[in-house]
Design an enzyme around this catalytic site. Structure first.
Site, PDB file in Angstrom:
ATOM      1  N   ASN A  15       0.785  -1.164   0.193  1.00 25.62           N
ATOM      2  CA  ASN A  15      -0.076  -0.018   0.193  1.00 25.62           C
ATOM      3  C   ASN A  15       0.885   1.148   0.193  1.00 25.62           C
ATOM      4  O   ASN A  15       1.437   1.276   1.066  1.00 25.62           O
ATOM      5  CB  ASN A  15      -0.943  -0.144   1.192  1.00 25.62           C
ATOM      6  CG  ASN A  15      -1.778   1.074   1.511  1.00 25.62           C
ATOM      7  OD1 ASN A  15      -1.855   2.254   0.815  1.00 25.62           O
ATOM      8  ND2 ASN A  15      -2.251   1.469   2.737  1.00 25.62           N
ATOM      9  N   LYS A  17       0.008   4.327  -0.207  1.00 26.07           N
ATOM     10  CA  LYS A  17      -0.596   5.523   0.310  1.00 26.07           C
ATOM     11  C   LYS A  17      -0.451   6.759  -0.500  1.00 26.07           C
ATOM     12  O   LYS A  17      -0.344   6.663  -1.838  1.00 26.07           O
ATOM     13  CB  LYS A  17      -0.048   5.673   1.801  1.00 26.07           C
ATOM     14  CG  LYS A  17      -0.216   4.259   2.720  1.00 26.07           C
ATOM     15  CD  LYS A  17       0.034   4.511   4.160  1.00 26.07           C
ATOM     16  CE  LYS A  17      -0.154   3.208   4.749  1.00 26.07           C
ATOM     17  NZ  LYS A  17       0.126   3.286   6.238  1.00 26.07           N
ATOM     18  N   HIS A 101      -9.489   1.061   4.867  1.00 24.01           N
ATOM     19  CA  HIS A 101      -8.222   1.529   5.606  1.00 24.01           C
ATOM     20  C   HIS A 101      -8.514   2.417   6.658  1.00 24.01           C
ATOM     21  O   HIS A 101      -9.323   3.427   6.626  1.00 24.01           O
ATOM     22  CB  HIS A 101      -7.150   1.943   4.669  1.00 24.01           C
ATOM     23  CG  HIS A 101      -5.735   1.975   5.246  1.00 24.01           C
ATOM     24  ND1 HIS A 101      -5.399   2.883   6.236  1.00 24.01           N
ATOM     25  CD2 HIS A 101      -4.565   1.152   5.209  1.00 24.01           C
ATOM     26  CE1 HIS A 101      -4.205   2.634   6.622  1.00 24.01           C
ATOM     27  NE2 HIS A 101      -3.735   1.517   5.940  1.00 24.01           N
ATOM     28  N   GLU A 103      -6.630   4.885   7.911  1.00 24.75           N
ATOM     29  CA  GLU A 103      -6.443   6.159   7.534  1.00 24.75           C
ATOM     30  C   GLU A 103      -7.727   6.811   6.871  1.00 24.75           C
ATOM     31  O   GLU A 103      -7.863   7.937   6.789  1.00 24.75           O
ATOM     32  CB  GLU A 103      -5.225   6.206   6.867  1.00 24.75           C
ATOM     33  CG  GLU A 103      -4.043   6.136   7.695  1.00 24.75           C
ATOM     34  CD  GLU A 103      -2.828   5.559   6.797  1.00 24.75           C
ATOM     35  OE1 GLU A 103      -2.707   5.544   5.571  1.00 24.75           O
ATOM     36  OE2 GLU A 103      -1.687   5.050   7.723  1.00 24.75           O
ATOM     37  N   GLU A 171      -5.330  -4.669  11.023  1.00 26.76           N
ATOM     38  CA  GLU A 171      -4.053  -3.606  11.113  1.00 26.76           C
ATOM     39  C   GLU A 171      -4.539  -2.600  12.588  1.00 26.76           C
ATOM     40  O   GLU A 171      -5.329  -1.527  12.247  1.00 26.76           O
ATOM     41  CB  GLU A 171      -4.101  -2.739  10.031  1.00 26.76           C
ATOM     42  CG  GLU A 171      -3.817  -3.327   8.620  1.00 26.76           C
ATOM     43  CD  GLU A 171      -3.428  -2.160   7.653  1.00 26.76           C
ATOM     44  OE1 GLU A 171      -2.168  -2.653   6.980  1.00 26.76           O
ATOM     45  OE2 GLU A 171      -4.073  -1.294   7.168  1.00 26.76           O
ATOM     46  N   GLY A 177       2.899   2.307  10.653  1.00 31.83           N
ATOM     47  CA  GLY A 177       3.756   3.400  10.290  1.00 31.83           C
ATOM     48  C   GLY A 177       4.680   3.728  11.658  1.00 31.83           C
ATOM     49  O   GLY A 177       5.256   4.755  11.545  1.00 31.83           O
ATOM     50  N   SER A 216       3.632  -2.114  10.385  1.00 29.12           N
ATOM     51  CA  SER A 216       5.070  -2.097  10.319  1.00 29.12           C
ATOM     52  C   SER A 216       5.734  -3.535  10.087  1.00 29.12           C
ATOM     53  O   SER A 216       6.512  -3.963  10.791  1.00 29.12           O
ATOM     54  CB  SER A 216       5.516  -1.685  11.786  1.00 29.12           C
ATOM     55  OG  SER A 216       5.019  -0.347  12.080  1.00 29.12           O
TER      56      SER A 216
HETATM   57  P1  PGA Z   1       2.964   0.401   7.698  1.00 29.32           P
HETATM   58  O1  PGA Z   1       1.574   0.590   6.905  1.00 29.32           O
HETATM   59  O2  PGA Z   1       3.558  -1.112   6.971  1.00 29.32           O
HETATM   60  O3  PGA Z   1       3.619   1.628   7.110  1.00 29.32           O
HETATM   61  O4  PGA Z   1       3.003   0.192   8.990  1.00 29.32           O
HETATM   62  C1  PGA Z   1       0.626  -0.441   6.910  1.00 29.32           C
HETATM   63  C2  PGA Z   1      -0.750   0.009   6.413  1.00 29.32           C
HETATM   64  O5  PGA Z   1      -1.450   0.886   7.067  1.00 29.32           O
HETATM   65  O6  PGA Z   1      -1.309  -0.655   5.430  1.00 29.32           O
END
Ligand code: PGA
Length: 253
Positions: A15, A17, A101, A103, A171, A177, A216
């Site tokens: 992803n 983003k 997601h 976010e 997640e 992140g 992560s």
């Molecule tokens: P990350 O993001 O691997 O940077 O923690 C995962 C995600 O939000 O899909």
């Protein structure tokens, strides 16, 4: 896409983003070339920005890398400035879509009901969805993580998913992140709870629906996470931006 009767291969999904300009196509090209040389056990998908999707789909066309969008609207078309429909994703060369997601749920106040509507739209256009769930830190600290996520599963997955290929991604928001990966115990406990809910909801199909872990995931922890019970793949953010790291995670699956 309809469901295959065989046990699905793990899915490693990158992803991107709101990252990646034209030059990032080189990273996707490098991933595709490596998989061409040495096919992976896992299915591999990249979710670039909507603006890059078409070019990325052309870049990796004919190879092992699947392409998808990070979101789609719940309606097929119409007056929704700035949004992208599931049919547009298909038209641009995508076969998958991430919905719900955290976010999007946070930045755009998306509710489970809206997420379910997006899943319906994705299925109507023939896209394979990855439906994301995950608890915020305060729910985990209050001991309510499992109840919270099971409730998200109940309300974000419409019954129309029956017989359709789809994936769930767990997640935990506090692990995205941040470099704070969930413990294997946390992951196993939550994936078991999600599995039980999927079986309750979808019967036999729910027994094999891939449940991805995200938050992560990096080259150095991927192997252990991907080997955990009921982990059917990874949704990778930061570490999917560089072909070398993403390939190391793919290799671990
Ligand atoms: P990350 O993001 O691997 O940077 O923690 C995962 C995600 O939000 O899909």
């Amino acid at each position: 896409m309809t469901l295959s009767s065989t046990t699905p291969r793990p899915l490693v999904a990158g992803n991107w983003k709101m990252n990646g300009l034209s030059a990032a196509l080189d990273e996707a090209r490098a991933v595709a070339a490596a998989l061409d040389q040495k096919p992976a056990a896992a299915r591999v998908a990249i979710f670039p920005s909507a603006l890059l999707l078409h070019r990325l789909a052309e870049t990796v066309e004919g190879g092992a890398v699947l392409v998808g969008a990070q979101d789609c609207h719940g309606k097929a078309s119409g007056a929704h400035t700035g949004d992208v429909s599931a049919e547009m994703v298909v038209d641009a060369g995508g076969t998958m879509v991430i919905v719900g997601h955290s976010e999007r749920r946070t930045d755009h106040a998306e509710t489970c009901a809206q997420v379910a509507g997006k899943v319906e739209a994705a299925l109507a256009a023939g896209l394979e969805p990855i439906v994301c769930v995950g608890e915020p830190l305060e729910k985990r600290e209050a001991g309510q993580a499992v109840t919270y996520v099971v409730e998200q599963i109940r309300n974000s997955l419409p019954a129309s998913l029956t017989g359709q290929a789809f994936n769930v991604a767990y997640e935990p928001i506090w692990a995205i992140g941040t470099g704070h990966v969930a413990s294997i115990d946390n992951i196993v406990e939550m994936h078991a709870a999600i599995r039980a809910e999927l079986v309750a909801k979808f019967g036999e199909q729910g027994k094999v629906t891939p449940i991805l872990y995200g938050g992560s995931v990096k080259p150095d922890n991927a192997r252990e996470i991907l080997a955990a019970a009921e982990v059917g793949g990874a949704l990778v953010g930061g570490a999917s931006l560089k072909a070398k790291d993403f390939l190391a995670i793919i290799e671990a699956a």
